[in-house]
Design a protein around this motif. Structure first.
Motif, PDB file in Angstrom:
ATOM      1  N   LYS A  26     -54.769  24.593  15.220  1.00  0.00           N
ATOM      2  CA  LYS A  26     -54.841  23.447  16.271  1.00  0.00           C
ATOM      3  C   LYS A  26     -55.770  22.449  15.622  1.00  0.00           C
ATOM      4  CE  LYS A  26     -53.426  25.661  20.479  1.00  0.00           C
ATOM      5  NZ  LYS A  26     -54.158  26.009  21.988  1.00  0.00           N
ATOM      6  N   LYS A  27     -55.660  20.915  16.094  1.00  0.00           N
ATOM      7  CA  LYS A  27     -56.733  20.287  15.826  1.00  0.00           C
ATOM      8  C   LYS A  27     -57.388  19.734  16.962  1.00  0.00           C
ATOM      9  CE  LYS A  27     -53.886  17.122  13.958  1.00  0.00           C
ATOM     10  NZ  LYS A  27     -53.589  15.669  13.319  1.00  0.00           N
ATOM     11  N   ASN A  28     -58.624  20.006  17.221  1.00  0.00           N
ATOM     12  CA  ASN A  28     -59.493  19.761  18.339  1.00  0.00           C
ATOM     13  C   ASN A  28     -59.900  18.224  18.444  1.00  0.00           C
ATOM     14  OD1 ASN A  28     -59.602  22.495  18.934  1.00  0.00           O
ATOM     15  ND2 ASN A  28     -61.210  22.999  17.586  1.00  0.00           N
ATOM     16  N   SER A  29     -60.306  17.898  19.465  1.00  0.00           N
ATOM     17  CA  SER A  29     -60.564  16.535  19.878  1.00  0.00           C
ATOM     18  C   SER A  29     -61.830  16.021  18.981  1.00  0.00           C
ATOM     19  CB  SER A  29     -60.924  16.169  21.226  1.00  0.00           C
ATOM     20  OG  SER A  29     -61.856  17.014  21.673  1.00  0.00           O
ATOM     21  N   ASP A  30     -62.812  16.869  18.499  1.00  0.00           N
ATOM     22  CA  ASP A  30     -63.768  16.319  17.740  1.00  0.00           C
ATOM     23  C   ASP A  30     -63.742  16.372  16.457  1.00  0.00           C
ATOM     24  OD1 ASP A  30     -63.477  19.017  17.427  1.00  0.00           O
ATOM     25  OD2 ASP A  30     -65.540  19.824  17.725  1.00  0.00           O
ATOM     26  N   GLY A  31     -62.286  16.698  15.912  1.00  0.00           N
ATOM     27  CA  GLY A  31     -61.976  16.478  14.402  1.00  0.00           C
ATOM     28  C   GLY A  31     -61.962  17.962  13.849  1.00  0.00           C
ATOM     29  N   SER A  32     -62.400  18.752  14.636  1.00  0.00           N
ATOM     30  CA  SER A  32     -62.276  20.116  13.928  1.00  0.00           C
ATOM     31  C   SER A  32     -61.173  21.036  13.947  1.00  0.00           C
ATOM     32  CB  SER A  32     -63.480  21.296  14.638  1.00  0.00           C
ATOM     33  OG  SER A  32     -63.038  21.128  16.017  1.00  0.00           O
ATOM     34  N   LEU A  33     -60.838  22.046  12.902  1.00  0.00           N
ATOM     35  CA  LEU A  33     -59.576  22.892  12.760  1.00  0.00           C
ATOM     36  C   LEU A  33     -59.954  24.166  13.840  1.00  0.00           C
ATOM     37  CD1 LEU A  33     -58.607  21.559   9.397  1.00  0.00           C
ATOM     38  CD2 LEU A  33     -57.811  20.753  11.614  1.00  0.00           C
ATOM     39  N   GLN A  34     -58.787  24.617  14.272  1.00  0.00           N
ATOM     40  CA  GLN A  34     -58.795  26.093  14.885  1.00  0.00           C
ATOM     41  C   GLN A  34     -57.801  26.734  14.354  1.00  0.00           C
ATOM     42  OE1 GLN A  34     -61.375  27.387  17.095  1.00  0.00           O
ATOM     43  NE2 GLN A  34     -59.967  29.223  16.396  1.00  0.00           N
ATOM     44  N   VAL A  35     -57.960  27.715  13.582  1.00  0.00           N
ATOM     45  CA  VAL A  35     -57.148  28.540  12.829  1.00  0.00           C
ATOM     46  C   VAL A  35     -56.586  29.657  13.686  1.00  0.00           C
ATOM     47  CG1 VAL A  35     -56.448  29.651  10.559  1.00  0.00           C
ATOM     48  CG2 VAL A  35     -57.814  27.806  10.364  1.00  0.00           C
ATOM     49  N   LEU A  36     -55.437  29.863  13.874  1.00  0.00           N
ATOM     50  CA  LEU A  36     -54.766  30.838  14.566  1.00  0.00           C
ATOM     51  C   LEU A  36     -54.120  32.078  13.894  1.00  0.00           C
ATOM     52  CD1 LEU A  36     -53.442  28.344  17.563  1.00  0.00           C
ATOM     53  CD2 LEU A  36     -55.700  29.580  17.410  1.00  0.00           C
ATOM     54  N   ALA A  37     -53.494  31.718  12.866  1.00  0.00           N
ATOM     55  CA  ALA A  37     -52.782  32.652  12.035  1.00  0.00           C
ATOM     56  C   ALA A  37     -52.956  32.110  10.436  1.00  0.00           C
ATOM     57  CB  ALA A  37     -51.440  32.502  12.626  1.00  0.00           C
ATOM     58  N   PHE A  65     -65.195  23.074   0.166  1.00  0.00           N
ATOM     59  CA  PHE A  65     -64.401  23.167   1.338  1.00  0.00           C
ATOM     60  C   PHE A  65     -64.022  21.814   2.028  1.00  0.00           C
ATOM     61  CE2 PHE A  65     -64.102  25.392   5.850  1.00  0.00           C
ATOM     62  CZ  PHE A  65     -63.135  26.304   5.376  1.00  0.00           C
ATOM     63  N   VAL A  66     -63.123  21.865   3.051  1.00  0.00           N
ATOM     64  CA  VAL A  66     -62.931  20.569   3.603  1.00  0.00           C
ATOM     65  C   VAL A  66     -64.176  19.992   4.546  1.00  0.00           C
ATOM     66  CG1 VAL A  66     -60.451  21.088   3.587  1.00  0.00           C
ATOM     67  CG2 VAL A  66     -62.112  21.865   5.573  1.00  0.00           C
ATOM     68  N   HIS A  67     -64.111  18.785   4.693  1.00  0.00           N
ATOM     69  CA  HIS A  67     -65.146  18.212   5.642  1.00  0.00           C
ATOM     70  C   HIS A  67     -65.320  18.564   7.101  1.00  0.00           C
ATOM     71  CE1 HIS A  67     -62.591  15.041   6.281  1.00  0.00           C
ATOM     72  NE2 HIS A  67     -62.870  14.703   4.989  1.00  0.00           N
ATOM     73  N   ASN A  68     -63.985  18.801   7.500  1.00  0.00           N
ATOM     74  CA  ASN A  68     -63.637  19.368   8.790  1.00  0.00           C
ATOM     75  C   ASN A  68     -64.323  20.450   8.948  1.00  0.00           C
ATOM     76  OD1 ASN A  68     -61.585  17.871   7.552  1.00  0.00           O
ATOM     77  ND2 ASN A  68     -60.916  17.462   9.737  1.00  0.00           N
ATOM     78  N   SER A  69     -65.037  20.771  10.393  1.00  0.00           N
ATOM     79  CA  SER A  69     -65.359  22.109  10.862  1.00  0.00           C
ATOM     80  C   SER A  69     -64.176  22.912  10.853  1.00  0.00           C
ATOM     81  CB  SER A  69     -66.096  21.823  12.385  1.00  0.00           C
ATOM     82  OG  SER A  69     -67.365  21.334  11.983  1.00  0.00           O
ATOM     83  N   VAL A  70     -64.060  24.166  10.529  1.00  0.00           N
ATOM     84  CA  VAL A  70     -63.085  25.044  10.663  1.00  0.00           C
ATOM     85  C   VAL A  70     -63.410  26.268  11.349  1.00  0.00           C
ATOM     86  CG1 VAL A  70     -61.145  26.496   9.274  1.00  0.00           C
ATOM     87  CG2 VAL A  70     -61.846  24.444   8.609  1.00  0.00           C
ATOM     88  N   HIS A  71     -62.965  26.663  12.251  1.00  0.00           N
ATOM     89  CA  HIS A  71     -63.110  27.708  13.160  1.00  0.00           C
ATOM     90  C   HIS A  71     -61.964  28.799  13.103  1.00  0.00           C
ATOM     91  CE1 HIS A  71     -66.021  25.066  15.060  1.00  0.00           C
ATOM     92  NE2 HIS A  71     -64.931  24.340  15.552  1.00  0.00           N
ATOM     93  N   GLY A  72     -62.255  30.113  13.076  1.00  0.00           N
ATOM     94  CA  GLY A  72     -61.391  31.217  12.785  1.00  0.00           C
ATOM     95  C   GLY A  72     -60.943  31.514  11.509  1.00  0.00           C
ATOM     96  N   TYR A  73     -60.749  32.834  11.136  1.00  0.00           N
ATOM     97  CA  TYR A  73     -60.197  33.406   9.743  1.00  0.00           C
ATOM     98  C   TYR A  73     -61.284  32.959   8.620  1.00  0.00           C
ATOM     99  CZ  TYR A  73     -55.880  34.899  11.748  1.00  0.00           C
ATOM    100  OH  TYR A  73     -54.699  35.417  12.396  1.00  0.00           O
ATOM    101  N   SER A  74     -62.491  33.163   9.058  1.00  0.00           N
ATOM    102  CA  SER A  74     -63.648  32.865   8.023  1.00  0.00           C
ATOM    103  C   SER A  74     -63.650  33.785   6.867  1.00  0.00           C
ATOM    104  CB  SER A  74     -65.007  32.940   8.612  1.00  0.00           C
ATOM    105  OG  SER A  74     -65.204  33.815   9.619  1.00  0.00           O
ATOM    106  N   ASP A  75     -63.028  35.028   7.198  1.00  0.00           N
ATOM    107  CA  ASP A  75     -63.128  36.224   6.055  1.00  0.00           C
ATOM    108  C   ASP A  75     -61.853  35.928   5.130  1.00  0.00           C
ATOM    109  OD1 ASP A  75     -61.233  36.475   8.244  1.00  0.00           O
ATOM    110  OD2 ASP A  75     -60.894  38.708   7.903  1.00  0.00           O
ATOM    111  N   VAL A  76     -61.175  35.249   5.634  1.00  0.00           N
ATOM    112  CA  VAL A  76     -60.037  34.696   4.568  1.00  0.00           C
ATOM    113  C   VAL A  76     -60.031  33.428   4.030  1.00  0.00           C
ATOM    114  CG1 VAL A  76     -57.463  34.491   4.264  1.00  0.00           C
ATOM    115  CG2 VAL A  76     -58.270  36.237   5.823  1.00  0.00           C
ATOM    116  N   LEU A  77     -60.356  32.386   4.820  1.00  0.00           N
ATOM    117  CA  LEU A  77     -60.552  30.996   4.388  1.00  0.00           C
ATOM    118  C   LEU A  77     -62.093  30.839   3.803  1.00  0.00           C
ATOM    119  CD1 LEU A  77     -58.826  29.200   7.259  1.00  0.00           C
ATOM    120  CD2 LEU A  77     -57.740  30.031   5.084  1.00  0.00           C
ATOM    121  N   LYS A  78     -62.342  31.442   2.590  1.00  0.00           N
ATOM    122  CA  LYS A  78     -63.425  31.145   2.044  1.00  0.00           C
ATOM    123  C   LYS A  78     -63.899  29.854   1.440  1.00  0.00           C
ATOM    124  CE  LYS A  78     -63.372  36.109   0.725  1.00  0.00           C
ATOM    125  NZ  LYS A  78     -63.551  37.221  -0.267  1.00  0.00           N
TER     126      LYS A  78
END
Length: 475
Positions: A23-34, A349-362
């Motif tokens: 998902k894309k959050n309102s603050d511009g960050s990305l929430q990785v779900l899968a 890494f991208v300049h967006n904040s990314v939440h979730g799957y930090s162990d895979v998305l290095k």
């Protein structure tokens, strides 16, 4: 719990096929779900699909993995297209008005349509990056409303080999996966998440070091000015190392652990060495001579492309490196040495904040393009269950509540209904009293008649009847 609102994207690179949902959050960050990936080195080369069946199988596997993590079905996905045949081609379309006037939106639309209709042999147009418009002798970025008689639209068309797009679409059709609208140009999606607006405005070059290809993009004044893809990448370095009699997996490990684009051997009596898993030893100087030679070749070709773009001396924000190949030690210094460009940096890494799957998305630059495709998406990709429409059942007409919005009128209505009920009750009681009184009078009348005996008429009638119908007369 099932996720019902998400964006899904798939990237097809030479080393692997990757899928992501988030998902894309309102603050511009990305929430990785899968997240899921499959090796693609055996059926995709330099971004081109060579085996549709295997690609379709890999796509099906990735979709199943993503759906399992989401606990829901995916209806469609965003897909990025890249590869060796991707490049930009300049084109110009001119119009001369009958007399000098104001340039309208209709004129601009007609020029854009004519540009898209330009014939291409064995190529297909993926996207268009409009440049400036020349009105008479002046350049305008936004020409609508400007006065003039002669206008020339300058365009940068992003094209690729027709078979590249055709095979990609066939693979998704065979996997029964729907693509959202048109294919996304993967390099431009990447640039939006690793470059800043000021860098694109002042002028910069983005160099994406991939496995089989290296992509170069040039931006100036927030407009894409040049794009090309070189058929060279990190796997070329790995393949060169295998000449030291080893498998590619071992060569890749050596490259990542000991590789140096500008290796300088220290002056010691014993040369530095590295030990392989099978016990053999290799001098670091020998290893890095191989790595450095190929890295120098790739950088030389990138620098040549920047010169061909015509913007080599206009890159005030310098060169930005990304991708898995940018992890090679001293790659920035090697680029500075060969290109004479002082400003060279690596974005891992991208300049967006990314939440979730930090162990895979290095943060090593390998998933930057995939995250760029996720950030480029806007539509919900979840499969929405469509319920069958039930036939409408007629409902009995009810009197409209005219007093629904007025409390005072509601109270008046209730009082009127209570008064009516009281009147009906009193009327019913009155009728019941009258019925009882009538019955009582009838009873009293019967008693009175019985007490007085038969009347004169009854007595006379009975007497005559006895005389006429006496027993003696009947004999």
């Amino acid at each position: 719990m099932a996720t019902t609102d998400f964006i899904a994207a798939i990237e097809l690179s030479s080393s692997k096929i990757s899928g992501i949902a988030g998902k894309k959050n309102s603050d511009g960050s990305l929430q990785v779900l899968a997240y899921a990936s499959e090796d693609a080195s055996s059926f995709i080369h330099k971004g081109a699909i060579y085996n549709i069946d295997k690609t379709a199988q890999a796509l099906t596997t990735i979709i199943n993995k993503l759906e399992g993590q989401l606990n829901n079905s995916i209806a469609k996905v965003y897909v990025g297209i890249g590869g060796q045949s991707l490049r930009t081609v300049k084109n110009a379309v001119s119009r001369t008005l009958e007399e000098e006037g104001i340039i309208s939106q209709e004129v601009i639309d007609a020029i854009c349509d004519e540009n898209r209709d330009v014939p291409l042999i064995d190529m297909c147009m993926l996207d268009v990056a409009p440049q400036e418009y020349k009105i008479d002798n002046n350049l305008q970025v936004d020409p609508v409303g400007v006065a003039g008689q002669h206008i020339t639209g300058q365009f940068l068309n992003i094209v690729a080999r027709a078979s590249l797009k055709k095979n990609l679409e066939h693979s998704f059709e065979q996997a029964r996966v729907e693509i959202v609208d048109d294919l996304l140009v993967a390099p431009t999606a990447l640039s939006q998440v690793v470059l800043t607006e000021s860098e694109m405005r002042s002028g910069c070059a983005l160099v994406d070091f991939g496995a089989d290809t290296t992509t170069i993009l040039v931006y100036k004044n927030n407009i894409l000015r040049y794009l090309s893809v070189l058929p060279l990448g990190g796997s070329n370095i790995t393949h060169d190392i295998t000449s030291l009699q080893m498998e590619e997996d071992d060569a890749e490990k050596l490259k990542l652990q000991y590789g140096d684009a500008l290796y300088e051997e220290e002056e010691t009596e014993t040369p530095a060495i590295c030990t392989l898993e099978d016990g053999r030893t290799i001098e670091l100087a020998l290893l890095n001579n191989i790595i450095g030679a190929r890295a120098e070749e790739i950088i030389a070709n990138v620098w040549n492309q920047l010169q061909l773009s015509g913007y080599a001396d206009k890159l005030f924000s310098g060169v930005i490196l990304t991708g898995g190949g940018a992890n090679l030690k001293n790659i920035e210094k090697a680029f500075q040495k060969q290109s004479k460009i002082e400003k060279v940096k690596t974005v891992k890494f991208v300049h967006n904040s990314v939440h979730g799957y930090s162990d895979v998305l290095k943060k090593d630059g390998r998933q930057n393009t995939l995250l760029g495709l996720l950030a480029a998406g806007n539509e919900n990709c979840c499969l929405q269950e469509v319920k069958p429409v039930q036939p409408a059942t007629p409902t009995p007409n009810k009197p409209a509540d005219m007093f629904g919005d007025d409390e005072a009128l509601k109270e008046q209505e209730a009082a009127a209904r209570a008064a009516k009920a009281q009147r009906e009750k009193e009327e019913k009681e009155r009728k019941e009293r009258e019925r009882k009184e009538r019955e009582q009078r009838e009873k009293e009348e019967k008693k009175r008649k019985k007490k007085e005996g038969p009347s004169w008429f009854e007595k006379t009638f009975n007497k005559l009847s006895n005389e006429i119908f006496s027993d003696d007369d009947m004999k």
